[in-house]
Motif scaffolding. Structure first.
Motif, PDB file in Angstrom:
ATOM      1  N   CYS A 117       0.829  -1.213   0.000  1.00 17.07           N
ATOM      2  CA  CYS A 117       0.000   0.000   0.000  1.00 17.07           C
ATOM      3  C   CYS A 117       0.861   1.261   0.000  1.00 17.07           C
ATOM      4  O   CYS A 117       1.776   1.396   0.804  1.00 17.07           O
ATOM      5  N   PRO A 118       0.544   2.192  -0.916  1.00 15.40           N
ATOM      6  CA  PRO A 118       1.266   3.475  -0.905  1.00 15.40           C
ATOM      7  C   PRO A 118       1.002   4.223   0.407  1.00 15.40           C
ATOM      8  O   PRO A 118      -0.076   4.111   0.990  1.00 15.40           O
ATOM      9  N   ARG A 119       1.966   4.976   0.864  1.00  8.67           N
ATOM     10  CA  ARG A 119       1.833   5.700   2.133  1.00  8.67           C
ATOM     11  C   ARG A 119       0.697   6.716   2.108  1.00  8.67           C
ATOM     12  O   ARG A 119       0.126   7.035   3.135  1.00  8.67           O
ATOM     13  N   SER A 120       0.368   7.228   0.933  1.00  6.99           N
ATOM     14  CA  SER A 120      -0.661   8.273   0.825  1.00  6.99           C
ATOM     15  C   SER A 120      -2.079   7.739   0.947  1.00  6.99           C
ATOM     16  O   SER A 120      -3.029   8.521   0.987  1.00  6.99           O
ATOM     17  N   ILE A 121      -2.246   6.430   1.019  1.00  6.69           N
ATOM     18  CA  ILE A 121      -3.579   5.818   1.074  1.00  6.69           C
ATOM     19  C   ILE A 121      -3.692   4.987   2.344  1.00  6.69           C
ATOM     20  O   ILE A 121      -2.797   4.204   2.658  1.00  6.69           O
ATOM     21  N   PHE A 129      -7.377   4.215  -5.992  1.00  9.10           N
ATOM     22  CA  PHE A 129      -6.098   4.914  -5.831  1.00  9.10           C
ATOM     23  C   PHE A 129      -5.408   5.128  -7.171  1.00  9.10           C
ATOM     24  O   PHE A 129      -4.738   6.124  -7.358  1.00  9.10           O
ATOM     25  N   THR A 154      -7.117   8.088  -9.186  1.00 12.33           N
ATOM     26  CA  THR A 154      -6.821   9.445  -8.700  1.00 12.33           C
ATOM     27  C   THR A 154      -5.381   9.844  -8.973  1.00 12.33           C
ATOM     28  O   THR A 154      -4.982  10.958  -8.673  1.00 12.33           O
ATOM     29  N   GLU A 172      -2.782   8.643  -7.481  1.00 19.16           N
ATOM     30  CA  GLU A 172      -1.943   8.488  -6.292  1.00 19.16           C
ATOM     31  C   GLU A 172      -1.271   7.130  -6.352  1.00 19.16           C
ATOM     32  O   GLU A 172      -1.881   6.130  -6.690  1.00 19.16           O
ATOM     33  N   ARG A 173      -0.030   7.072  -6.031  1.00 21.82           N
ATOM     34  CA  ARG A 173       0.685   5.786  -5.990  1.00 21.82           C
ATOM     35  C   ARG A 173       1.664   5.783  -4.851  1.00 21.82           C
ATOM     36  O   ARG A 173       2.223   6.672  -4.451  1.00 21.82           O
TER      37      ARG A 173
END
Length: 102
Positions: free
Chosen positions: A61-65, A96, A99, A101-102
């Protein structure tokens, strides 16, 4: 030693035929669907398989999610795949990815 040679031979044969993770995933999903249809796997077993996959993928999981959101998105996509509603492909349909975001 023979087992090691056989594994290596299988590896090279799979590479030569072009099998990669996506092909393996497609085959695995189809296998699960066939086993469920044949009565060899019940719905709780399929759910455990999807949960195991989602938990494993959630480790990336990316940190931004939020991990829970990421895991739920993956599980929902697995639901669609196992139901035959969606083809195995890239992750563009995931929230994710949509949008950016990764």
């Amino acid at each position: 030693m023979e087992r090691q040679v056989n594994q290596r031979d299988v590896h090279f044969e799979l590479v030569n035929v072009g099998l990669r993770a996506q092909a393996t995933a497609a085959g695995f999903v189809q296998l699960c669907k066939e086993l469920r249809q044949a009565g060899s796997l019940d719905d709780p077993a399929i759910d455990r398989i999807k949960t195991a996959i989602a938990e494993e993928v959630a480790l990336t999981c990316p940190r931004s999610i939020p991990r829970t959101q990421f895991r739920n998105d993956v599980y929902n996509r697995l639901d669609a795949l196992f139901a035959g509603e969606e083809a195995v492909g890239d992750a563009d349909a995931l929230r994710f990815a949509a949008t950016g975001e990764r």
